[in-house]
Design a protein around this motif. Structure first.
Motif, PDB file in Angstrom:
ATOM      1  N   UNK A 150       0.826  -1.213   0.000  1.00  0.00           N
ATOM      2  CA  UNK A 150       0.000   0.000   0.000  1.00  0.00           C
ATOM      3  C   UNK A 150       0.859   1.261   0.000  1.00  0.00           C
ATOM      4  N   UNK A 151       0.270   2.332  -0.494  1.00  0.00           N
ATOM      5  CA  UNK A 151       0.929   3.640  -0.427  1.00  0.00           C
ATOM      6  C   UNK A 151       0.296   4.513   0.659  1.00  0.00           C
ATOM      7  N   UNK A 152      -0.552   3.921   1.504  1.00  0.00           N
ATOM      8  CA  UNK A 152      -1.179   4.663   2.599  1.00  0.00           C
ATOM      9  C   UNK A 152      -0.099   5.247   3.503  1.00  0.00           C
ATOM     10  N   UNK A 153      -0.351   6.400   4.082  1.00  0.00           N
ATOM     11  CA  UNK A 153       0.647   7.028   4.956  1.00  0.00           C
ATOM     12  C   UNK A 153       1.008   6.150   6.150  1.00  0.00           C
ATOM     13  N   UNK A 154       2.293   6.219   6.527  1.00  0.00           N
ATOM     14  CA  UNK A 154       2.789   5.490   7.690  1.00  0.00           C
ATOM     15  C   UNK A 154       3.435   6.491   8.641  1.00  0.00           C
ATOM     16  N   UNK A 155       2.994   6.441   9.895  1.00  0.00           N
ATOM     17  CA  UNK A 155       3.524   7.286  10.954  1.00  0.00           C
ATOM     18  C   UNK A 155       4.201   6.395  11.983  1.00  0.00           C
ATOM     19  N   UNK A 156       5.480   6.653  12.251  1.00  0.00           N
ATOM     20  CA  UNK A 156       6.145   5.948  13.343  1.00  0.00           C
ATOM     21  C   UNK A 156       5.871   6.681  14.647  1.00  0.00           C
ATOM     22  N   UNK A 157       5.406   5.938  15.639  1.00  0.00           N
ATOM     23  CA  UNK A 157       5.169   6.440  16.991  1.00  0.00           C
ATOM     24  C   UNK A 157       6.055   5.595  17.885  1.00  0.00           C
ATOM     25  N   UNK A 158       7.176   6.162  18.338  1.00  0.00           N
ATOM     26  CA  UNK A 158       8.209   5.341  18.954  1.00  0.00           C
ATOM     27  C   UNK A 158       8.986   6.061  20.042  1.00  0.00           C
ATOM     28  N   UNK A 159       9.593   5.271  20.915  1.00  0.00           N
ATOM     29  CA  UNK A 159      10.454   5.818  21.964  1.00  0.00           C
ATOM     30  C   UNK A 159      11.841   6.155  21.419  1.00  0.00           C
ATOM     31  N   UNK A 160      12.147   5.700  20.227  1.00  0.00           N
ATOM     32  CA  UNK A 160      13.436   6.015  19.603  1.00  0.00           C
ATOM     33  C   UNK A 160      13.425   7.495  19.219  1.00  0.00           C
ATOM     34  N   UNK A 161      14.509   8.209  19.548  1.00  0.00           N
ATOM     35  CA  UNK A 161      14.499   9.659  19.325  1.00  0.00           C
ATOM     36  C   UNK A 161      15.730  10.202  18.616  1.00  0.00           C
ATOM     37  N   UNK A 162      16.696   9.348  18.333  1.00  0.00           N
ATOM     38  CA  UNK A 162      17.925   9.816  17.692  1.00  0.00           C
ATOM     39  C   UNK A 162      17.664  10.181  16.228  1.00  0.00           C
ATOM     40  N   UNK A 163      18.470  11.080  15.702  1.00  0.00           N
ATOM     41  CA  UNK A 163      18.351  11.440  14.289  1.00  0.00           C
ATOM     42  C   UNK A 163      18.535  10.217  13.400  1.00  0.00           C
ATOM     43  N   UNK A 164      19.426   9.316  13.803  1.00  0.00           N
ATOM     44  CA  UNK A 164      19.658   8.104  13.010  1.00  0.00           C
ATOM     45  C   UNK A 164      18.399   7.224  12.986  1.00  0.00           C
ATOM     46  N   UNK A 165      17.630   7.215  14.073  1.00  0.00           N
ATOM     47  CA  UNK A 165      16.378   6.459  14.109  1.00  0.00           C
ATOM     48  C   UNK A 165      15.364   7.070  13.145  1.00  0.00           C
ATOM     49  N   UNK A 166      15.305   8.388  13.136  1.00  0.00           N
ATOM     50  CA  UNK A 166      14.389   9.076  12.220  1.00  0.00           C
ATOM     51  C   UNK A 166      14.784   8.804  10.775  1.00  0.00           C
ATOM     52  N   UNK A 167      16.081   8.831  10.498  1.00  0.00           N
ATOM     53  CA  UNK A 167      16.561   8.554   9.142  1.00  0.00           C
ATOM     54  C   UNK A 167      16.166   7.139   8.721  1.00  0.00           C
TER      55      UNK A 167
ATOM     56  N   UNK B 161      13.728   6.266   5.645  1.00  0.00           N
ATOM     57  CA  UNK B 161      14.290   5.481   4.543  1.00  0.00           C
ATOM     58  C   UNK B 161      13.581   4.133   4.380  1.00  0.00           C
ATOM     59  N   UNK B 162      12.879   3.693   5.404  1.00  0.00           N
ATOM     60  CA  UNK B 162      12.118   2.444   5.276  1.00  0.00           C
ATOM     61  C   UNK B 162      10.745   2.664   4.646  1.00  0.00           C
ATOM     62  N   UNK B 163      10.370   3.934   4.454  1.00  0.00           N
ATOM     63  CA  UNK B 163       9.114   4.213   3.766  1.00  0.00           C
ATOM     64  C   UNK B 163       8.078   4.962   4.573  1.00  0.00           C
ATOM     65  N   UNK B 164       8.443   5.421   5.770  1.00  0.00           N
ATOM     66  CA  UNK B 164       7.438   6.139   6.558  1.00  0.00           C
ATOM     67  C   UNK B 164       7.266   7.575   6.063  1.00  0.00           C
ATOM     68  N   UNK B 165       6.153   8.166   6.448  1.00  0.00           N
ATOM     69  CA  UNK B 165       5.829   9.527   6.047  1.00  0.00           C
ATOM     70  C   UNK B 165       5.993  10.534   7.169  1.00  0.00           C
ATOM     71  N   UNK B 166       5.986  10.046   8.414  1.00  0.00           N
ATOM     72  CA  UNK B 166       6.096  10.953   9.553  1.00  0.00           C
ATOM     73  C   UNK B 166       6.632  10.181  10.748  1.00  0.00           C
ATOM     74  N   UNK B 167       7.024  10.917  11.777  1.00  0.00           N
ATOM     75  CA  UNK B 167       7.694  10.349  12.944  1.00  0.00           C
ATOM     76  C   UNK B 167       7.283  11.164  14.164  1.00  0.00           C
ATOM     77  N   UNK B 168       6.864  10.487  15.216  1.00  0.00           N
ATOM     78  CA  UNK B 168       6.490  11.150  16.458  1.00  0.00           C
ATOM     79  C   UNK B 168       7.061  10.344  17.613  1.00  0.00           C
ATOM     80  N   UNK B 169       7.779  11.028  18.503  1.00  0.00           N
ATOM     81  CA  UNK B 169       8.441  10.353  19.625  1.00  0.00           C
ATOM     82  C   UNK B 169       7.510  10.209  20.821  1.00  0.00           C
ATOM     83  N   UNK B 170       7.664   9.091  21.535  1.00  0.00           N
ATOM     84  CA  UNK B 170       6.992   8.865  22.811  1.00  0.00           C
ATOM     85  C   UNK B 170       7.869   9.461  23.904  1.00  0.00           C
ATOM     86  N   UNK B 171       7.323  10.017  24.957  1.00  0.00           N
ATOM     87  CA  UNK B 171       5.891  10.287  25.133  1.00  0.00           C
ATOM     88  C   UNK B 171       5.435  11.354  24.150  1.00  0.00           C
TER      89      UNK B 171
END
Length: 133
Positions: free
Chosen positions: A71-88, A92-102
């Motif tokens: 699918x091409x539906x949007x993917x949002x990562x909601x994760x405790x990972x917060x490093x720039x390398x995690x966001x990259x 690069x895996x195909x997500x559209x957005x990133x939001x850190x926990x909490x």
């Protein structure tokens, strides 16, 4: 017709919070307990996917790569990972957005609405352009 959102997180409390938030905005929420479960539950009716990066059986990153094949539906990562390398890695895996926990509840809902709006507005524009050619 309400939009269908898949939330994949191995933490049942996070899934419940996100489900309550999104259902209060009239979204239909499907829950997955890990990356493989998310892959199995994604279908043509899925309008948006929310993934945790660190899940058992299959990580969110691996799941994202496989979901992108379906699918091409949007993917949002909601994760405790917060490093720039995690966001990259997430992007690069195909997500559209990133939001850190909490996370802020209002920010999560705003990001979901923005991702869905862009996805459907851009898709409608592409369809109109194809018809006029």
């Amino acid at each position: 017709m309400s939009k269908q959102i898949l939330i994949a997180d191995d933490n049942s409390e996070i899934r419940e919070i996100v489900k309550i938030l999104l259902e209060s905005e009239d979204y239909k929420v499907i829950e997955a307990v890990d990356g493989q479960d998310a892959i199995d539950k994604v279908n043509e009716e899925t309008d948006l996917i929310i993934l945790d990066m660190m899940m058992p059986n299959k990580s969110g990153l691996k799941a994202c790569l496989e979901i992108r094949e379906k699918t091409s539906a949007p993917i949002l990562f909601l994760t405790a990972k917060t490093q720039d390398s995690d966001k990259q890695l997430a992007f690069s895996s195909g997500s559209d957005d990133f939001l850190s926990k909490p996370f802020s509840y209002t920010e999560l809902v705003a990001r979901v609405k923005a991702l869905l709006r862009r996805y459907y507005v851009y898709r409608a524009r592409r369809r109109r352009k194809k018809r006029t050619k």
